[in-house]
Design an enzyme around this catalytic site. Structure first.
Site, mmCIF file in Angstrom:
data_model
loop_
_atom_site.group_PDB
_atom_site.id
_atom_site.type_symbol
_atom_site.label_atom_id
_atom_site.label_comp_id
_atom_site.label_asym_id
_atom_site.label_seq_id
_atom_site.Cartn_x
_atom_site.Cartn_y
_atom_site.Cartn_z
ATOM 1 C CE LYS A 1 -4.091 -1.819 2.056
ATOM 2 N NZ LYS A 1 -5.154 -1.726 2.909
ATOM 3 C CG MET B 1 -10.602 -1.214 11.279
ATOM 4 S SD MET B 1 -9.402 0.091 11.237
ATOM 5 C CE MET B 1 -8.709 -0.236 9.865
ATOM 6 N N GLY C 1 -0.240 1.163 9.823
ATOM 7 C CA GLY C 1 -0.702 1.394 8.439
ATOM 8 C C GLY C 1 -2.378 1.218 8.505
HETATM 9 P P1 ATR Z 1 -1.007 -2.574 9.615
HETATM 10 O O1 ATR Z 1 -0.742 -2.104 8.609
HETATM 11 O O2 ATR Z 1 -1.935 -3.742 9.959
HETATM 12 O O3 ATR Z 1 -1.584 -1.634 10.972
HETATM 13 P P2 ATR Z 1 1.525 -2.481 11.273
HETATM 14 O O4 ATR Z 1 1.829 -1.184 10.644
HETATM 15 O O5 ATR Z 1 2.576 -3.389 11.408
HETATM 16 O O6 ATR Z 1 0.363 -3.315 10.586
HETATM 17 O O7 ATR Z 1 0.718 -2.388 13.010
HETATM 18 C C1 ATR Z 1 0.335 -3.161 13.782
HETATM 19 C C2 ATR Z 1 -0.203 -2.455 14.699
HETATM 20 O O8 ATR Z 1 -0.836 -3.415 15.665
HETATM 21 C C3 ATR Z 1 0.670 -1.323 15.469
HETATM 22 O O9 ATR Z 1 -0.113 -0.306 16.128
HETATM 23 C C4 ATR Z 1 1.161 -2.300 16.552
HETATM 24 O O10 ATR Z 1 1.761 -1.612 17.789
HETATM 25 P P3 ATR Z 1 3.220 -1.047 17.977
HETATM 26 O O11 ATR Z 1 3.191 0.102 17.193
HETATM 27 O O12 ATR Z 1 3.471 -1.098 19.242
HETATM 28 O O13 ATR Z 1 3.996 -2.132 17.022
HETATM 29 C C5 ATR Z 1 -0.041 -3.352 16.899
HETATM 30 N N1 ATR Z 1 0.197 -4.321 17.616
HETATM 31 C C6 ATR Z 1 0.821 -5.315 17.066
HETATM 32 N N2 ATR Z 1 0.783 -6.588 18.114
HETATM 33 C C7 ATR Z 1 0.491 -5.807 19.255
HETATM 34 C C8 ATR Z 1 0.278 -6.465 20.461
HETATM 35 N N3 ATR Z 1 0.624 -7.699 20.853
HETATM 36 N N4 ATR Z 1 -0.318 -5.661 21.447
HETATM 37 C C9 ATR Z 1 -0.601 -4.409 21.109
HETATM 38 N N5 ATR Z 1 -0.519 -3.739 19.894
HETATM 39 C C10 ATR Z 1 -0.095 -4.420 18.901
#
Ligand code: ATR
Length: 279
Positions: A67, A220, A131
């Site tokens: 994206k 989502m 993202g």
């Molecule tokens: P996407 O494009 O799906 O948003 P991403 O950019 O990797 O993927 O973002 C993942 C999101 O899920 C982030 O907000 C991440 O938090 P961090 O910024 O601290 O990494 C959140 N996330 C992923 N695993 C998590 C967990 N176990 N607990 C809380 N937040 C989580």
């Protein structure tokens, strides 16, 4: 006359429901389109888009992990793309690439029309700052909620996301702030999960008191990836909704961009739910 060609590009992409959704839109609107799923090599996104356009392709949806690249590749882009830093829809016309992002439009349409919760004047908690969250924040703000709080495991990213959207928030007279999970004292009408925490099997990253009585809790994602959040929300008295409606609505907005025709998203969502819950 041959059908106009569209596709979804991703890696992986085999699981995508977009070909099914767009085939239903085409059948219900009488538009002659062919829509395929295209597995794109991780280092071959730009080449694949250009080749598809050269072969007469009219547009494509873009999914993980391309994206951001889609936004950069385009000759022109919408304001939504500028704010999200990512695109999920490309329009291929006359050798040029125009990028848009319909993810946030899809989320807003599903909340306001699918779940019948108008956003104006509401208090909204957006969990996540990756993202997925970045793709929907500006369209959420454009509906004029009273307050939007962004909360993320890594607070710095929430702070940066909110800072990037302060002008947009001011335009719509919405209070926008980033808060640490520990600082979350208020409750909200709408809690949106834009994290991938349930994929990691991790607990919901906000306290249950964030759910105001009668709140809508929205994940989502859909299917098993949304289960943990939706169960948590239901256990705490909220109305829970997965992101299947967002998926169909973002597709409907892409279809409308390409074809100038608005497909019946509600009907296709009902059909897709039936299909996915069939034994
Ligand atoms: P996407 O494009 O799906 O948003 P991403 O950019 O990797 O993927 O973002 C993942 C999101 O899920 C982030 O907000 C991440 O938090 P961090 O910024 O601290 O990494 C959140 N996330 C992923 N695993 C998590 C967990 N176990 N607990 C809380 N937040 C989580």
């Amino acid at each position: 006359m041959n059908a106009d060609r569209y596709c979804v590009m991703g890696h992986p992409v085999a699981h995508s429901r977009s070909p099914w959704i767009h085939a239903r839109f085409a059948a219900l609107t009488g538009e002659r389109i062919a829509y395929d799923a295209l597995l794109v090599p991780l280092d071959g996104f730009a080449d694949t888009v250009r080749a598809f356009a050269a072969q007469g392709g009219r547009g494509c949806n873009v999914t993980v992990p391309f994206k951001q690249q889609a936004a950069q590749l385009a000759d022109t882009h919408s304001e939504r793309v500028a704010q999200a830093g990512a695109a999920n829809t490309l329009v291929l016309e006359g050798g040029r690439i125009h990028a848009d992002n319909t993810d946030g439009l899809g989320l807003v349409a599903d909340i306001e029309h699918g779940a019948c919760v108008p956003l104006a004047g509401r208090d909204v908690l957006l969990i996540g700052a990756g993202g997925a969250a970045a793709g929907v924040l500006a369209p959420l703000l454009a509906r004029g909620p009273r307050r939007v709080v962004v909360c993320n495991r890594t607070h710095r990213k929430a702070h940066e996301l909110a800072a990037r959207h302060q002008d947009c928030a001011a335009l719509h007279k919405t209070e926008l702030l980033a808060l640490d999970q520990q600082a979350l004292e208020a409750d909200f009408d709408l809690v949106i999960n834009a994290t991938s925490s349930s994929l990691a099997g991790a607990p919901v990253p906000v306290p249950a008191h964030a759910l105001r009585p009668g709140a809508l809790a929205y994940d989502m994602m859909y299917g098993p990836a949304a289960r943990a959040f939706l169960d948590w929300a239901t256990q705490h008295g909220a109305l829970a909704r997965d992101g299947l409606g967002m998926l169909v609505e973002q597709a409907a907005a892409s279809f409308a961009l390409w074809r100038g025709v608005r497909p019946p998203a509600g009907q296709v969502l009902a059909e897709l739910r039936t299909l996915l819950t069939a034994p």
